[in-house]
Write a protein that holds these residues in place. Structure first.
Motif, mmCIF file in Angstrom:
data_model
loop_
_atom_site.group_PDB
_atom_site.id
_atom_site.type_symbol
_atom_site.label_atom_id
_atom_site.label_comp_id
_atom_site.label_asym_id
_atom_site.label_seq_id
_atom_site.Cartn_x
_atom_site.Cartn_y
_atom_site.Cartn_z
ATOM 1 N N VAL A 511 0.816 -1.216 0.000
ATOM 2 C CA VAL A 511 0.000 0.000 0.000
ATOM 3 C C VAL A 511 0.849 1.264 0.000
ATOM 4 O O VAL A 511 0.503 2.267 -0.629
ATOM 5 N N MET A 512 1.982 1.232 0.685
ATOM 6 C CA MET A 512 2.771 2.432 0.934
ATOM 7 C C MET A 512 3.189 3.126 -0.359
ATOM 8 O O MET A 512 3.590 2.486 -1.332
ATOM 9 N N SER A 513 3.072 4.449 -0.337
ATOM 10 C CA SER A 513 3.520 5.291 -1.451
ATOM 11 C C SER A 513 4.106 6.570 -0.872
ATOM 12 O O SER A 513 3.964 6.839 0.326
ATOM 13 N N PRO A 514 4.767 7.374 -1.708
ATOM 14 C CA PRO A 514 5.341 8.628 -1.194
ATOM 15 C C PRO A 514 4.303 9.566 -0.589
ATOM 16 O O PRO A 514 4.645 10.449 0.200
ATOM 17 N N GLU A 515 3.043 9.376 -0.947
ATOM 18 C CA GLU A 515 1.989 10.254 -0.424
ATOM 19 C C GLU A 515 1.538 9.847 0.982
ATOM 20 O O GLU A 515 0.754 10.550 1.611
ATOM 21 N N ASN A 531 -2.094 11.374 1.569
ATOM 22 C CA ASN A 531 -2.289 12.677 0.927
ATOM 23 C C ASN A 531 -2.694 12.556 -0.533
ATOM 24 O O ASN A 531 -2.799 13.567 -1.235
ATOM 25 N N THR A 532 -2.931 11.331 -0.994
ATOM 26 C CA THR A 532 -3.379 11.125 -2.371
ATOM 27 C C THR A 532 -4.839 11.551 -2.509
ATOM 28 O O THR A 532 -5.665 11.226 -1.655
ATOM 29 N N PRO A 533 -5.203 12.270 -3.571
ATOM 30 C CA PRO A 533 -6.619 12.626 -3.769
ATOM 31 C C PRO A 533 -7.491 11.383 -3.771
ATOM 32 O O PRO A 533 -7.135 10.351 -4.342
ATOM 33 N N ASN A 534 -8.632 11.485 -3.135
ATOM 34 C CA ASN A 534 -9.493 10.318 -2.967
ATOM 35 C C ASN A 534 -10.063 9.861 -4.306
ATOM 36 O O ASN A 534 -10.596 10.664 -5.085
#
Length: 543
Positions: A511-515, A531-534
């Protein structure tokens, strides 16, 4: 009522440990520079601390070093009728005082300790206003808790200790009435009166001979009586008796019998505190030193060695005898508990000090400094501003409504979810609060603690709130934005995920991403903000 008394006693007992630490430190640092008189007077600060459950606020207080939210008994001693039980299902509505505490830690409190403060997490109240702040809905008038149990245990110990002390006292008094005889030695009685006048004592002191004591001892508070071992009748000369009388009468002059009675009561009240039992031994020893130093002011300097020799004679006599009983209101020449280790210290003070009872600038300054540091309380937090109070009210309203999914309308009224429009937020919130399936699949909020709030600008605050979840347990405090919109403060809801330690690796891999931003963590749970747009619609969530 009992729990309130117990928490007050416990708070004073904990604070007294700080006073003892400062006194011991001062005596170690100053050593011979602190006269016996002032060494003993230092201990009176401990009695003051234990007797007075109130402290003036001071910037000098050592208690300013303790973060307010981590003061274990701060909430328990706010005058509320029972101490808090923080078990799941109990609710505590934080009051204005707690809010001020939360705000006061804004300038430097760390979230690093959040892993250990689950015991201090306050559950929000959804009970009617008329119910007790620590009682869950449906409980009876007396809800048993750990605090109630500890209070009962403390009271049982106190009553048992008092009963034992009274039994010993009664037994000794009856034996004394049956066995003791008046002293008939005219020269000794005249010497006692001479020493009494020399010390400025204006009332008679009775003298009895008995086999119940192993050294000359004072007994009684209202009718003070000097008890003399019969075996001493032929073992001492008049000079020895003079020094003994001066020492024992010094206890009367200095009101030591009354002090000891207060000390005995406080020890029974704080029977569970080993530090105070250690302090009691030191107080008795310093009391004897102070009496020696007062007695020395009434004899010529060249008599000091003779006085010390009398002490040694008494120790030799004491070693060959033992007292039958030792009631609490009796003072012997070797202290109430007969400690022998400090005899060398007493003899050193007697033979080496020039003016052991004089006033001392060092003593005065030491007493004043310890009083300022340890007898004062932490400075209270500044009152909340209008905006700060409004932010705190918003936080309480939201979290109170969210505990156990209590009131979705109240939660909606003070929140804004950035991931959805208002209509979708209302649909999701209502479904989450009212649908059994959604409620069961989501971890239930059971409590919260507002750690602190920080002002970003006039329309934006960051609140740090630790929450208690039914299954995950304690979640460390993390940042929650609170903004002012159309003149109203609302809490901003974001995409927050709680990851347990056992699932953290999978989360990183899949799941992990820079956001994904780590907000807080303890040994059990990590808190991430996405912080990724939903990209998930409300309809998909509701399915």
């Amino acid at each position: 009522m009992l729990t309130t008394i117990f928490t007050t006693v416990l708070t004073l007992s904990i604070m007294s440990i700080v006073v003892v630490a400062f006194i011991v430190l001062a005596k170690l640092l100053l050593r011979e520079r602190l006269s016996p008189r002032w060494g003993y007077l230092l201990w009176m600060l401990l009695l003051v601390r234990l007797l007075i459950p109130w402290s003036p606020e001071s910037e000098w207080s050592v208690f300013n070093l303790i973060p307010p939210q981590e003061t274990a008994l701060s909430a328990a001693t706010d005058g509320i009728g029972a101490a808090p039980d923080f078990a799941a299902g109990w609710h505590w509505q934080e009051d204005a005082n707690t809010e001020a505490i939360a705000r006061s830690s804004a300038s430097g409190a760390s979230d690093a300790s959040d892993a250990s403060d689950a015991s201090a997490t306050a559950a929000a109240s959804n009970a009617p206003a008329s119910t007790h702040p620590y009682r869950s809905a449906g409980e009876g008038d007396f809800a048993f808790s750990w605090w109630n149990g500890l209070a009962l245990l403390w009271m049982a110990g106190f009553l048992a200790a008092v009963a034992y002390r009274l039994l010993i006292q009664r037994k000794f008094t009856l034996l004394l009435k049956k066995e003791a005889t008046l002293c008939r030695d005219e020269s000794r009685m005249q010497l006692l009166q001479h020493c009494r006048v020399k010390l400025g004592i204006d009332h008679d002191v009775h003298m009895l001979e008995t086999d119940l004591v192993a050294s000359p001892s004072l007994y009684g508070l209202r009718k003070q009586t000097l008890l003399l071992p019969r075996a001493l009748n032929n073992g001492l000369d008049p000079v020895d008796w003079k020094y003994i009388f001066l020492h024992e009468l010094s206890h009367i002059k200095r009101k030591d019998l009354a002090v000891n009675r207060v000390l005995d009561f406080l020890l029974l009240l704080h029977w569970f505190n080993p530090v105070l039992w250690f302090a009691e031994r030191s107080i008795r020893e310093d009391q004897e030193l102070a009496c020696d130093s007062l007695a020395l002011t009434r004899i010529a300097p060249e008599e000091k060695r003779a006085y010390a020799t009398t002490l040694i004679k008494m120790l030799q006599f004491w070693r060959g005898h033992s007292s039958t009983l030792s009631p609490g209101n009796m003072i012997g020449m070797f202290g109430n508990k007969h400690y022998k280790g400090y005899l060398r210290r007493r003899i050193s003070m007697i033979t080496l000090r020039k003016n052991p009872y004089q006033w001392s600038v060092v003593g005065v300054l030491t007493v004043v400094l310890v009083a300022f540091l340890a007898l004062t309380g932490a400075k209270a937090a500044a009152p909340l501003t209008t905006d700060e109070q409004a932010v705190m009210d918003t936080l309480h309203t939201y979290y109170n409504a969210t505990v156990n999914y209590a009131d979705y309308e109240a939660a909606l009224a003070v929140s804004k979810d950035l991931r959805y429009n208002r209509e979708d937020q209302e649909r999701i919130t209502k479904a989450l609060f009212t649908s059994p399936n959604l409620t069961r699949s989501s971890d239930t909020l059971t409590g919260y603690t507002i750690k602190r709030i920080e002002k970003v600008n006039d329309t934006n605050y960051n609140a740090y709130v630790a929450v208690e979840l039914l299954h995950l347990g304690h979640v460390p405090a993390y940042e929650r934005p609170v903004i002012k919109e159309d003149g109203k403060w609302i809490i901003v809801l974001e995409d927050i995920t709680y990851i347990t330690e056992e699932h953290l690796k999978d989360y990183y891999n899949n799941v992990m991403s820079p956001e994904h931003e780590l907000l807080a963590a303890n040994n059990e749970v990590s808190v991430y903000r996405n912080n990724t747009p939903n990209s998930i619609s409300a309809d998909e969530i509701l399915k």
